[in-house]
Design a protein around this motif. Structure first.
Motif, PDB file in Angstrom:
ATOM      1  N   ASN A   1      -9.116  -0.699  -4.376  1.00 38.21           N
ATOM      2  CA  ASN A   1      -9.131  -1.933  -3.591  1.00 38.21           C
ATOM      3  C   ASN A   1      -8.229  -3.021  -4.178  1.00 38.21           C
ATOM      4  O   ASN A   1      -8.209  -3.244  -5.382  1.00 38.21           O
ATOM      5  CB  ASN A   1     -10.556  -2.474  -3.502  1.00 38.21           C
ATOM      6  CG  ASN A   1     -10.781  -3.298  -2.254  1.00 38.21           C
ATOM      7  OD1 ASN A   1     -10.928  -2.749  -1.170  1.00 38.21           O
ATOM      8  ND2 ASN A   1     -10.790  -4.608  -2.392  1.00 38.21           N
ATOM      9  N   ALA A   2      -7.493  -3.680  -3.287  1.00 39.15           N
ATOM     10  CA  ALA A   2      -6.664  -4.814  -3.691  1.00 39.15           C
ATOM     11  C   ALA A   2      -7.479  -6.101  -3.620  1.00 39.15           C
ATOM     12  O   ALA A   2      -8.557  -6.144  -3.016  1.00 39.15           O
ATOM     13  CB  ALA A   2      -5.435  -4.910  -2.789  1.00 39.15           C
TER      14      ALA A   2
ATOM     15  N   HIS B   1     -12.095   0.036  -7.646  1.00 40.07           N
ATOM     16  CA  HIS B   1     -10.959  -0.693  -8.215  1.00 40.07           C
ATOM     17  C   HIS B   1     -10.964  -0.327  -9.696  1.00 40.07           C
ATOM     18  O   HIS B   1     -11.791  -0.827 -10.467  1.00 40.07           O
ATOM     19  CB  HIS B   1     -11.100  -2.205  -8.023  1.00 40.07           C
ATOM     20  CG  HIS B   1      -9.964  -2.982  -8.630  1.00 40.07           C
ATOM     21  ND1 HIS B   1      -8.869  -3.406  -7.905  1.00 40.07           N
ATOM     22  CD2 HIS B   1      -9.746  -3.393  -9.910  1.00 40.07           C
ATOM     23  CE1 HIS B   1      -8.035  -4.050  -8.695  1.00 40.07           C
ATOM     24  NE2 HIS B   1      -8.547  -4.062  -9.926  1.00 40.07           N
TER      25      HIS B   1
ATOM     26  N   TYR C   1      -2.216  -4.551   2.245  1.00 34.87           N
ATOM     27  CA  TYR C   1      -3.495  -4.509   1.531  1.00 34.87           C
ATOM     28  C   TYR C   1      -4.090  -3.103   1.559  1.00 34.87           C
ATOM     29  O   TYR C   1      -4.083  -2.426   2.585  1.00 34.87           O
ATOM     30  CB  TYR C   1      -4.450  -5.497   2.196  1.00 34.87           C
ATOM     31  CG  TYR C   1      -5.865  -5.530   1.671  1.00 34.87           C
ATOM     32  CD1 TYR C   1      -6.183  -6.268   0.546  1.00 34.87           C
ATOM     33  CD2 TYR C   1      -6.889  -4.860   2.335  1.00 34.87           C
ATOM     34  CE1 TYR C   1      -7.493  -6.341   0.086  1.00 34.87           C
ATOM     35  CE2 TYR C   1      -8.194  -4.928   1.878  1.00 34.87           C
ATOM     36  CZ  TYR C   1      -8.494  -5.661   0.752  1.00 34.87           C
ATOM     37  OH  TYR C   1      -9.780  -5.730   0.304  1.00 34.87           O
ATOM     38  N   ASN C   2      -4.616  -2.670   0.417  1.00 30.41           N
ATOM     39  CA  ASN C   2      -5.304  -1.379   0.329  1.00 30.41           C
ATOM     40  C   ASN C   2      -6.808  -1.601   0.191  1.00 30.41           C
ATOM     41  O   ASN C   2      -7.248  -2.381  -0.652  1.00 30.41           O
ATOM     42  CB  ASN C   2      -4.801  -0.574  -0.872  1.00 30.41           C
ATOM     43  CG  ASN C   2      -5.453   0.798  -0.942  1.00 30.41           C
ATOM     44  OD1 ASN C   2      -5.500   1.530   0.049  1.00 30.41           O
ATOM     45  ND2 ASN C   2      -5.971   1.160  -2.102  1.00 30.41           N
TER      46      ASN C   2
ATOM     47  N   GLY D   1      -3.990  -0.893  -5.868  1.00 27.10           N
ATOM     48  CA  GLY D   1      -4.456  -2.191  -5.389  1.00 27.10           C
ATOM     49  C   GLY D   1      -4.028  -3.337  -6.275  1.00 27.10           C
ATOM     50  O   GLY D   1      -4.250  -4.500  -5.940  1.00 27.10           O
TER      51      GLY D   1
ATOM     52  N   ARG E   1       0.801  -1.220   0.000  1.00 27.32           N
ATOM     53  CA  ARG E   1       0.000   0.000   0.000  1.00 27.32           C
ATOM     54  C   ARG E   1       0.838   1.275   0.000  1.00 27.32           C
ATOM     55  O   ARG E   1       0.551   2.220  -0.739  1.00 27.32           O
ATOM     56  CB  ARG E   1      -0.947   0.016   1.209  1.00 27.32           C
ATOM     57  CG  ARG E   1      -1.915   1.198   1.229  1.00 27.32           C
ATOM     58  CD  ARG E   1      -2.792   1.151   2.473  1.00 27.32           C
ATOM     59  NE  ARG E   1      -3.886   2.091   2.404  1.00 27.32           N
ATOM     60  CZ  ARG E   1      -3.812   3.360   2.818  1.00 27.32           C
ATOM     61  NH1 ARG E   1      -2.683   3.824   3.321  1.00 27.32           N
ATOM     62  NH2 ARG E   1      -4.866   4.154   2.717  1.00 27.32           N
TER      63      ARG E   1
END
Length: 409
Positions: free
Chosen positions: A350-351, A378, A372-373, A315, A257
């Motif tokens: 978003n990841a 996304h 993690y983001n 992400g 991130r």
């Protein structure tokens, strides 16, 4: 040469049997514009033939959507019908499979104030967050395919009349999805094996960073400590192997991130929420976008980046060679599903939990600790070019060539 109906039937078969891999007694949920109704009927028939117990169609209409965004009171744009959101989440919880038919119209909302579009998008993403966790976490089998509409084909082939351009776009789709081959299922097996070999090679190196260099781009992306490269197929929580994007040419993983630094410039237009963003550059510091400029769509870009805090972080990072079939077609598709598979790309927002080891079973706190983001969005955008050079950097600083002149080194 086989008839159009034959290829369309093959396309639907590929979507249901290979992409979604529908199981006996599974519910199939299809989200689609009404313009794709004939194709949806074929998909439904194929789903039932594959053993589906029910096919639920969630119809949408771009024109009605545009009218709402133009004329509805502003307060209503900040809401989303919860019965739709909870219905999707309930079906996901019960093990349904989800298929989206994507037919973009990048001109649809060009006359709508971008802040009204942003309000509506945020309301929808917030309400659907529970459902999206099932999809983004690969807890269910899901699939995205495209269907040519008059509006989309006009953007891709503006010099042709409607019938000609839709026919030409169909020809491209049938070729790029391998539907026109003698045995599309066998062709996809070979293709998946090829991408899986690249995935395994990248995973063996355990790179700490990737360094991207091209005109307008000098970007370092640190990879999540437990990152794992993923390609083509995935496995759902119930062990169902599926291919979520048709077509697909990418191998992708999770950035850390806070580990992206430098500047990156887009190489293809981005169609986002009915508007076009083009010629844009982003500058990152410690993972966060600190500067963003666009030749077209600056306000849309700003609203996207301001969706939530996570929208300014990456992400996903994905590698696609310049000599991929989609790139070699020489066509800009104004459709992320196709354009992202013509070019290396990154995604804001978003990841995917499945792109780190053990990610799908981690708590939110554990995911955050592993780079993690989290975000409501996304959004993939394309950065690859024939000039792209990528180095993989090991923990000890050793560099290995990954891409040279836009292709695998």
């Amino acid at each position: 040469m086989e008839s159009f109906d034959y290829y369309l039937d093959q396309y639907a078969e590929l979507a249901i049997r290979v992409g979604l891999n529908v199981q006996k007694d599974q519910t199939v949920v299809i989200t689609t514009p009404i313009a794709c109704a004939d194709f949806v009927r074929k998909l439904a028939k194929k789903a039932y033939e594959a053993g589906a117990k029910d096919v639920v169609v969630d119809w949408d209409d771009d024109e009605v959507k545009a009218l709402r965004l133009k004329h509805a009171p502003e307060d209503t744009l900040k809401t989303y019908p919860m019965w739709r959101a909870t219905g999707l989440e309930e079906m996901a919880r019960d093990g349904a499979a989800f298929l989206s038919v994507y037919a973009p119209n990048s001109e649809l909302l060009k006359d709508v104030a971008p802040d009204r579009v942003a309000m509506s998008s945020k309301a929808a993403a917030t309400a659907r967050e529970g459902y999206l966790q099932y999809v983004r976490g690969n807890k269910v089998n899901w699939l995205l395919v495209s269907y040519p509409t008059a509006e989309w084909s006009a953007k891709v082939f503006p010099g042709l009349d409607e019938s000609e351009r839709i026919t030409k776009l169909w020809e491209q789709i049938f070729t790029l999805t391998r539907v026109d081959q003698a045995d599309p299922v066998a062709a996809w097996k070979t293709h998946i094996d090829t991408l899986t070999a690249k995935q395994q090679s990248l995973n063996s190196h355990k790179f700490k960073q990737l360094h991207f260099q091209a005109p307008g781009t000098d970007l370092y992306i640190e990879l999540a400590p437990k990152h794992q490269w993923v390609a083509a197929g995935s496995e759902s929580e119930k062990g169902i192997f599926f291919v979520p994007n048709i077509p697909t040419e990418e191998v992708f993983t999770m950035p850390a991130r806070n580990g992206t630094n430098g500047t990156v410039r887009s190489t293809l237009p981005l169609s986002y929420q009915g508007s076009l963003i083009d010629g844009f550059s982003l500058t990152f510091k410690d993972g966060r976008v600190v500067e963003a400029t666009a030749e077209i769509g600056q306000e849309v870009l700003d609203n996207m980046l301001n969706m939530d805090e996570g929208a300014r972080y990456l992400g996903e990072v994905a590698l696609v060679p310049y000599d991929s079939p989609i790139s070699q077609s020489g066509i800009i598709y104004y459709n992320t599903l196709f354009d992202e598979n013509a070019s290396c790309h990154v995604a804001l927002g978003n990841a995917y939990p499945f792109t780190i080891e053990g990610g799908t079973t981690m708590t939110p706190e554990e995911l955050a600790e592993n780079g993690y983001n989290k975000s409501l969005i996304h959004v993939d955008f394309m950065i690859g070019s024939p000039d792209m050079e990528i180095d993989g950097i090991m923990a000890d600083g050793t560099r290995l060539p990954v891409f040279r002149k836009g292709n695998w080194a």
